[in-house]
Design a protein around this motif. Sequence first.
Motif, PDB file in Angstrom:
ATOM      1  N   PHE A 206      23.394  50.299  29.625  1.00 19.56           N
ATOM      2  CA  PHE A 206      25.247  50.346  29.648  1.00 19.56           C
ATOM      3  C   PHE A 206      25.316  48.612  29.230  1.00 19.56           C
ATOM      4  CE2 PHE A 206      28.465  49.128  32.077  1.00 19.56           C
ATOM      5  CZ  PHE A 206      30.047  50.354  31.545  1.00 19.56           C
ATOM      6  N   ASP A 207      26.072  49.180  28.044  1.00 18.61           N
ATOM      7  CA  ASP A 207      26.597  47.307  28.527  1.00 18.61           C
ATOM      8  C   ASP A 207      27.979  46.889  28.678  1.00 18.61           C
ATOM      9  OD1 ASP A 207      27.700  45.526  26.352  1.00 18.61           O
ATOM     10  OD2 ASP A 207      26.525  45.712  24.361  1.00 18.61           O
ATOM     11  N   VAL A 208      28.034  46.412  29.283  1.00 15.12           N
ATOM     12  CA  VAL A 208      29.306  46.277  29.685  1.00 15.12           C
ATOM     13  C   VAL A 208      30.329  45.126  29.113  1.00 15.12           C
ATOM     14  CG1 VAL A 208      29.954  44.787  31.338  1.00 15.12           C
ATOM     15  CG2 VAL A 208      27.975  45.622  31.820  1.00 15.12           C
ATOM     16  N   LYS A 209      29.815  43.830  28.414  1.00 16.53           N
ATOM     17  CA  LYS A 209      30.570  43.620  27.325  1.00 16.53           C
ATOM     18  C   LYS A 209      31.853  44.748  26.305  1.00 16.53           C
ATOM     19  CE  LYS A 209      31.097  40.152  24.109  1.00 16.53           C
ATOM     20  NZ  LYS A 209      30.214  39.220  23.394  1.00 16.53           N
ATOM     21  N   LYS A 210      30.395  45.737  25.705  1.00 14.27           N
ATOM     22  CA  LYS A 210      31.358  46.773  24.799  1.00 14.27           C
ATOM     23  C   LYS A 210      32.252  47.394  25.803  1.00 14.27           C
ATOM     24  CE  LYS A 210      27.898  48.561  22.461  1.00 14.27           C
ATOM     25  NZ  LYS A 210      27.408  49.716  21.693  1.00 14.27           N
ATOM     26  N   CYS A 211      31.284  47.345  26.772  1.00 15.80           N
ATOM     27  CA  CYS A 211      32.539  48.552  27.735  1.00 15.80           C
ATOM     28  C   CYS A 211      34.239  47.633  28.184  1.00 15.80           C
ATOM     29  CB  CYS A 211      31.840  49.492  29.475  1.00 15.80           C
ATOM     30  SG  CYS A 211      33.074  50.209  30.450  1.00 15.80           S
ATOM     31  N   CYS A 212      33.839  46.480  28.595  1.00  8.28           N
ATOM     32  CA  CYS A 212      35.231  45.773  28.979  1.00  8.28           C
ATOM     33  C   CYS A 212      36.266  45.777  27.093  1.00  8.28           C
ATOM     34  CB  CYS A 212      34.756  44.511  29.082  1.00  8.28           C
ATOM     35  SG  CYS A 212      33.977  44.324  30.985  1.00  8.28           S
ATOM     36  N   GLY A 213      35.191  45.950  26.241  1.00  7.90           N
ATOM     37  CA  GLY A 213      36.196  45.796  25.135  1.00  7.90           C
ATOM     38  C   GLY A 213      36.609  46.830  24.415  1.00  7.90           C
ATOM     39  N   HIS A 214      35.387  47.896  24.648  1.00  6.25           N
ATOM     40  CA  HIS A 214      37.002  49.641  25.260  1.00  6.25           C
ATOM     41  C   HIS A 214      38.354  49.416  25.768  1.00  6.25           C
ATOM     42  CE1 HIS A 214      33.937  50.831  22.326  1.00  6.25           C
ATOM     43  NE2 HIS A 214      32.651  51.036  23.278  1.00  6.25           N
ATOM     44  N   VAL A 215      38.110  48.887  27.196  1.00  8.88           N
ATOM     45  CA  VAL A 215      39.212  49.156  28.139  1.00  8.88           C
ATOM     46  C   VAL A 215      39.923  47.713  27.303  1.00  8.88           C
ATOM     47  CG1 VAL A 215      40.267  48.213  30.152  1.00  8.88           C
ATOM     48  CG2 VAL A 215      37.773  49.582  29.911  1.00  8.88           C
ATOM     49  N   ARG A 216      40.232  47.031  27.240  1.00  7.73           N
ATOM     50  CA  ARG A 216      41.065  45.475  26.826  1.00  7.73           C
ATOM     51  C   ARG A 216      41.378  46.528  25.318  1.00  7.73           C
ATOM     52  NH1 ARG A 216      41.868  43.277  29.871  1.00  7.73           N
ATOM     53  NH2 ARG A 216      40.344  42.128  31.263  1.00  7.73           N
ATOM     54  N   SER A 217      40.768  47.401  23.959  1.00  3.27           N
ATOM     55  CA  SER A 217      41.737  47.779  22.932  1.00  3.27           C
ATOM     56  C   SER A 217      42.824  49.143  24.045  1.00  3.27           C
ATOM     57  CB  SER A 217      40.564  48.736  22.316  1.00  3.27           C
ATOM     58  OG  SER A 217      39.487  49.724  23.140  1.00  3.27           O
ATOM     59  N   LEU A 218      42.927  49.303  24.900  1.00  3.35           N
ATOM     60  CA  LEU A 218      43.238  50.557  25.430  1.00  3.35           C
ATOM     61  C   LEU A 218      44.774  49.666  26.091  1.00  3.35           C
ATOM     62  CD1 LEU A 218      41.054  53.117  26.297  1.00  3.35           C
ATOM     63  CD2 LEU A 218      42.805  53.052  24.597  1.00  3.35           C
ATOM     64  N   ASN A 219      44.292  48.711  27.370  1.00  2.43           N
ATOM     65  CA  ASN A 219      44.882  47.812  28.059  1.00  2.43           C
ATOM     66  C   ASN A 219      44.580  46.801  28.421  1.00  2.43           C
ATOM     67  OD1 ASN A 219      46.354  46.964  30.389  1.00  2.43           O
ATOM     68  ND2 ASN A 219      46.020  49.216  31.729  1.00  2.43           N
ATOM     69  N   ARG A 220      46.151  45.701  27.620  1.00  6.87           N
ATOM     70  CA  ARG A 220      45.055  43.833  27.517  1.00  6.87           C
ATOM     71  C   ARG A 220      45.697  43.628  29.313  1.00  6.87           C
ATOM     72  NH1 ARG A 220      43.815  41.880  23.332  1.00  6.87           N
ATOM     73  NH2 ARG A 220      44.071  43.118  21.335  1.00  6.87           N
ATOM     74  N   ARG A 221      46.598  44.402  29.818  1.00  8.62           N
ATOM     75  CA  ARG A 221      46.984  43.674  30.818  1.00  8.62           C
ATOM     76  C   ARG A 221      46.097  44.063  32.033  1.00  8.62           C
ATOM     77  NH1 ARG A 221      49.569  48.351  30.940  1.00  8.62           N
ATOM     78  NH2 ARG A 221      49.801  49.932  32.578  1.00  8.62           N
ATOM     79  N   ALA A 222      45.169  45.164  31.955  1.00 10.18           N
ATOM     80  CA  ALA A 222      44.373  45.757  33.395  1.00 10.18           C
ATOM     81  C   ALA A 222      43.456  44.147  33.517  1.00 10.18           C
ATOM     82  CB  ALA A 222      43.636  46.293  32.949  1.00 10.18           C
ATOM     83  N   GLN A 223      43.257  43.920  34.870  1.00  8.56           N
ATOM     84  CA  GLN A 223      42.194  43.545  35.529  1.00  8.56           C
ATOM     85  C   GLN A 223      40.646  43.926  35.067  1.00  8.56           C
ATOM     86  OE1 GLN A 223      42.351  40.533  37.737  1.00  8.56           O
ATOM     87  NE2 GLN A 223      44.409  40.624  38.104  1.00  8.56           N
ATOM     88  N   ILE A 224      39.951  43.331  34.598  1.00  9.04           N
ATOM     89  CA  ILE A 224      38.848  43.928  34.871  1.00  9.04           C
ATOM     90  C   ILE A 224      37.140  43.433  36.016  1.00  9.04           C
ATOM     91  CG2 ILE A 224      35.840  44.968  33.584  1.00  9.04           C
ATOM     92  CD1 ILE A 224      38.648  44.539  31.152  1.00  9.04           C
ATOM     93  N   LEU A 225      36.836  43.849  37.014  1.00  3.71           N
ATOM     94  CA  LEU A 225      36.016  43.696  37.986  1.00  3.71           C
ATOM     95  C   LEU A 225      34.948  44.402  37.383  1.00  3.71           C
ATOM     96  CD1 LEU A 225      38.183  43.315  41.044  1.00  3.71           C
ATOM     97  CD2 LEU A 225      37.554  41.250  39.280  1.00  3.71           C
TER      98      LEU A 225
END
Length: 258
Positions: A206-225
């Motif tokens: 599981f690549d945390v950085k890659k997962c967060c990048g996918h989230v950012r590509s869909l939703n820039r306002r969401a926070q990620i923890l």
Amino acid sequence: MCATCGCGEDGVTVTIPGHTHPHEHEHEHHDHTETVTLEQKVLAKNDELADRNRAWLAERDILALNLTSSPGAGKTTLLERTIRELSPRRPVAVIEGDQETLLDADRIKAAGARAVQVNTGAGCHLDAAMVQRALRTLDPEPESLLFIENVGNLVCPALFDLGEHGKVVIISVTEGDDKPLKYPHIFAAAELVIVNKIDLLQHVVFDVKKCCGHVRSLNRRAQILTLSAASGDGSAQWYEWIDECAKTASSRTPVDKI
């Protein structure tokens, strides 16, 4: 019924753990022939009820968060820890959503919070009407923290506003880092994305950085923890996020529909 998945309120029960009878209610049923028309009517009615729920919660200064995830991502475990650590300074109540059983509501009650269980039967998500009924049964205290643990599903919960102040999407590292791309609507609607079970990272791919990048590509306002509900690592930032939400809840507006 839900035009997108065919589920509805048939067989829905709302139960307080420890009570022997569910709180049953009569439901109206209407026949519709056009799927699109039905979906529009269902969502419009749901949004109206969600606005009523939101107003009811705002009048009582209750912060409501809608927790969504795939089954087994760790929603209930996270809530158990959150209840134990936050309830000494603020009342916590939980609406539990599952198709069957009182298992999760019993766990929440044992952790120290008041809870009500909504069993959806064949339904795959909670809706605003179910939450409205649950609120009447639970009657959370003013200035409390209310968690709505949705049925484990990343599809339909994206469409249904419950009257919450924000959606929290939980993904575990055991699910794969491409999950946001496979279920984009729920991640696009989230105000917070939690990557859970980081204590297992050494055992899974599981690549945390890659997962967060996918989230950012869909939703820039969401926070990620990132955190581990089991060990507690990273939980402090989750509590800080909740505190910040509580400060700004009165000024929040509903997330636009996807």
